[in-house]
Design a protein around this motif. Sequence first.
Motif, PDB file in Angstrom:
ATOM      1  N   HIS A   1       9.625 -13.139  -0.986  1.00  0.00           N
ATOM      2  CA  HIS A   1      10.227 -14.167  -1.827  1.00  0.00           C
ATOM      3  C   HIS A   1       9.734 -14.015  -3.263  1.00  0.00           C
ATOM      4  O   HIS A   1       8.793 -14.679  -3.691  1.00  0.00           O
TER       5      HIS A   1
ATOM      6  N   GLU B   1      15.148 -15.243  -0.866  1.00  0.00           N
ATOM      7  CA  GLU B   1      15.472 -16.673  -0.702  1.00  0.00           C
ATOM      8  C   GLU B   1      16.954 -16.927  -0.927  1.00  0.00           C
ATOM      9  O   GLU B   1      17.654 -17.452  -0.075  1.00  0.00           O
TER      10      GLU B   1
ATOM     11  N   TYR C   1      20.831 -26.309  -3.716  1.00  0.00           N
ATOM     12  CA  TYR C   1      21.462 -26.028  -5.005  1.00  0.00           C
ATOM     13  C   TYR C   1      22.983 -26.070  -4.930  1.00  0.00           C
ATOM     14  O   TYR C   1      23.652 -25.977  -5.957  1.00  0.00           O
TER      15      TYR C   1
ATOM     16  N   HIS D   1      16.603 -21.856   1.512  1.00  0.00           N
ATOM     17  CA  HIS D   1      16.014 -23.045   0.914  1.00  0.00           C
ATOM     18  C   HIS D   1      16.877 -24.180   1.477  1.00  0.00           C
ATOM     19  O   HIS D   1      18.096 -24.188   1.281  1.00  0.00           O
TER      20      HIS D   1
ATOM     21  N   VAL E   1      12.376 -20.774   3.825  1.00  0.00           N
ATOM     22  CA  VAL E   1      11.456 -20.388   2.751  1.00  0.00           C
ATOM     23  C   VAL E   1      10.593 -21.586   2.325  1.00  0.00           C
ATOM     24  O   VAL E   1      10.925 -22.743   2.584  1.00  0.00           O
ATOM     25  N   HIS E   2       9.482 -21.278   1.696  1.00  0.00           N
ATOM     26  CA  HIS E   2       8.526 -22.240   1.110  1.00  0.00           C
ATOM     27  C   HIS E   2       8.521 -23.608   1.791  1.00  0.00           C
ATOM     28  O   HIS E   2       8.854 -24.623   1.191  1.00  0.00           O
TER      29      HIS E   2
ATOM     30  N   ASP F   1       7.291 -16.947  -3.818  1.00  0.00           N
ATOM     31  CA  ASP F   1       8.341 -17.612  -4.606  1.00  0.00           C
ATOM     32  C   ASP F   1       8.095 -17.307  -6.085  1.00  0.00           C
ATOM     33  O   ASP F   1       8.251 -18.157  -6.954  1.00  0.00           O
TER      34      ASP F   1
END
Length: 485
Positions: free
Chosen positions: A81, A105, A190, A216, A249-250, A360
Amino acid sequence: MRKLIFFLFLLTLSTTIVSAQQYDLVLAGGRVMDPETGLDAVRNVGIRDGKIARIAAETLSGHRVIDANGLVVAPGFIDLHQHSQDLASQRVKALDGVTTALEMEIGVPDVAQFLKAKEGHTLINYGSSASQVAARSLVFGAPLPVGTILPKIGPATDEHATPEQIERIKERLREELDAGGLAVGMGIQYTPGATRLEVIDMFRLAAERRLPVYTHVRSAGRVEPNSAIAAVSEVIGAAAITGASLHIVHINSSCSRDALECLSMVAGARARGLDVTTEAYPYIAGMTTINSAVFSPGWQERLGISYGDLMLPDTGERLTKERFDVLHNSSTARWVVIFDNKQEVIDKVIPNPLVMIASDGLEGHPRNAGTYSRVLAQYVREKGTITLMDALRKMSLMPAEMLERSTPAGHQKGRLQEGADADIVVFDAATIRDRSTFEKPMEPSTGVHYLVVGGTVLVDDGKIVPNVFPGHALVGPGKRAAAND
Ligand SMILES: [Zn+2]
């Protein structure tokens, strides 16, 4: 005459033996650690033609011999990432021990262009997923400019796609996978206009290609019905419905203070046979663009934070309502650091056995330069909550195994074994540490003495070697199939 022939025979034989023992590079006398086999012993590593050719207790001879006495010799770290893909970021990644940094990501907007631009100009290995966010933007008539990955708020982010538009998004994603995309990358938060069905359709496409989805998730925070718990449920459900592998992710920033709950959901899904994985970075703050959908109305309640928890990375300025309104309404996409997590949570997330380390990485946030050495310094050395071998597993083997879902090249990475790619980090476990801060995010880490990428020394005695570009592309099966036609 016979004597002469015999002499020549001996001469040929001896040069054959010498050349068989002569390696391009030898890392001598280091503590060699391999998380897959459990090897943890003083060994010599012989490298030839970009591969680890020999790992042995006996002395090896090489064109160059590096004394690794007192240092750890481990598989180079694989960052699944990494957003900033320029040379400045690659340098700080290399000094943080990273030999492969992938944009998984969300993915770049144009995989072919990305691979072409990087070929021969890259310090460390690279690759990208195919971006659903970019495909959606393109279909909505607002293509993302090269070099960006996130759209501004508009119809492409907020409107539902028609069935025809969904078909066109999938068509574009197929093209991007054929261009070398390693997975389907989604940033659902997003593109809030993407319906649950659109998300499932994207997972179906990934499953059709037998590739994973990196995502995400849709929302962060605790306020229902759009909590992080709901968002993680959504993608686990899509994985269950379609059979696609899922990488969240994250989890530290998406789930923030509920990260441990989210990890228990990942564990539950895995226990029921689903292929769900996750990653985290060791910082209490995240970073995103201030005019993205993360800051749509109600963000303070959702995230449990306020204006003063937002900081501009270049100046360190903390925001006020007035300042936020100006920046949020501006057409310029500025990055903002979000302090939304607690140290106690991060300290439990990082050692969790399900969690891979991924940075990230973005310029402006210290995670870009410091993620890997920070884990080694804080969690292995200072807090003692992770063994060195487990930290190496989180940084090399686990991401390599994730990569295997996209390309057989993943089998040659993340291992310190004969036959594996010679992507190797040599570091001092007693001193390695991050130096990047929120004020000085690009300060390189110290403690990585040598970094070898595909057999080429990139970090030599703690310094980047100028004018070498050993990074290679990792590409998905679409591109490989095209190359074999
Ligand atoms: Zn993200």
